[in-house]
Design a protein around this motif. Structure first.
Motif, PDB file in Angstrom:
ATOM      1  N   GLN A   9       0.790   6.557  -7.021  1.00 12.91           N
ATOM      2  CA  GLN A   9      -0.423   7.301  -7.362  1.00 12.91           C
ATOM      3  C   GLN A   9      -0.204   8.799  -7.205  1.00 12.91           C
ATOM      4  N   LYS A  10       0.589   9.184  -6.215  1.00 12.02           N
ATOM      5  CA  LYS A  10       0.916  10.598  -6.008  1.00 12.02           C
ATOM      6  C   LYS A  10       1.582  11.203  -7.253  1.00 12.02           C
ATOM      7  N   ASP A  49       0.811  -1.226   0.000  1.00 10.58           N
ATOM      8  CA  ASP A  49       0.000   0.000   0.000  1.00 10.58           C
ATOM      9  C   ASP A  49       0.841   1.271   0.000  1.00 10.58           C
ATOM     10  N   LYS A  50       1.935   1.259   0.727  1.00  9.00           N
ATOM     11  CA  LYS A  50       2.796   2.448   0.807  1.00  9.00           C
ATOM     12  C   LYS A  50       3.350   2.823  -0.568  1.00  9.00           C
ATOM     13  N   ILE A 102       2.149   1.812  -3.536  1.00  7.85           N
ATOM     14  CA  ILE A 102       1.034   2.146  -4.435  1.00  7.85           C
ATOM     15  C   ILE A 102       0.631   3.598  -4.242  1.00  7.85           C
ATOM     16  N   HIS A 103       0.529   4.026  -2.988  1.00 11.06           N
ATOM     17  CA  HIS A 103       0.166   5.420  -2.703  1.00 11.06           C
ATOM     18  C   HIS A 103       1.220   6.380  -3.274  1.00 11.06           C
ATOM     19  N   LEU A 104       2.490   6.042  -3.103  1.00  7.58           N
ATOM     20  CA  LEU A 104       3.569   6.881  -3.638  1.00  7.58           C
ATOM     21  C   LEU A 104       3.435   7.009  -5.155  1.00  7.58           C
ATOM     22  N   HIS A 123      -1.321   5.083 -12.696  1.00  4.95           N
ATOM     23  CA  HIS A 123      -2.630   4.478 -12.506  1.00  4.95           C
ATOM     24  C   HIS A 123      -2.575   3.010 -12.933  1.00  4.95           C
TER      25      HIS A 123
END
Length: 141
Positions: free
Chosen positions: A114-115, A107-108, A110-112, A119
């Protein structure tokens, strides 16, 4: 400070010692010498390599292969700086898109990603020793 790695880099030993599960000096030197598409950047703190990013630029596309930051230096925007530099380099080479795979449970990361505007474009079943991987893409042009 970000530095480009080459086969004579004094930071190869740091990286090999700090990232034993993903980095060997021999493999990196071989990659640099024999793969015209490979790029390695490292992040230096107090004259020690504490992070690196490896990506391929192949004509109009790029692929993020690996990014690692020592746990002690995480949450200090080091990965952000390395990705920014990679994107700048890709733009200067007229790359149209960057792809990567990330473990579906990370998750960490993926969030990075996405920032930065990456996609999801697909799932790779069992890509990471039985755990699915997410294929992500960022368009630059």
């Amino acid at each position: 400070m970000i530095k480009e790695l080459n086969i004579d880099s004094i930071y190869l030993n740091d990286l090999e010692n700090n990232f034993t599960d993903v980095f060997t000096k021999k493999n990196v030197k071989n990659d640099i010498m024999n793969n015209e598409f490979t790029n390695y950047l490292t992040y230096i703190v107090d004259n020690q390599a504490v992070a690196f990013i490896n990506y391929y630029t192949m004509y109009e596309r790029a692929e993020l292969i690996n990014i690692n930051v020592l746990e002690k230096f995480q949450n200090q925007n080091i990965a952000t700086k390395l990705i920014n530099r990679m994107i700048e380099d890709c733009q200067s080479k007229n790359v149209k898109s960057i792809t990567l795979e990330v473990k579906i449970t990370n998750d960490k990361a993926i969030h990075l990603y996405q920032k930065f505007g990456f996609h999801e474009i697909g799932i790779r079943k069992g890509y990471y020793q039985g755990i699915d991987g997410i294929l992500m893409e960022k368009e630059l042009m």
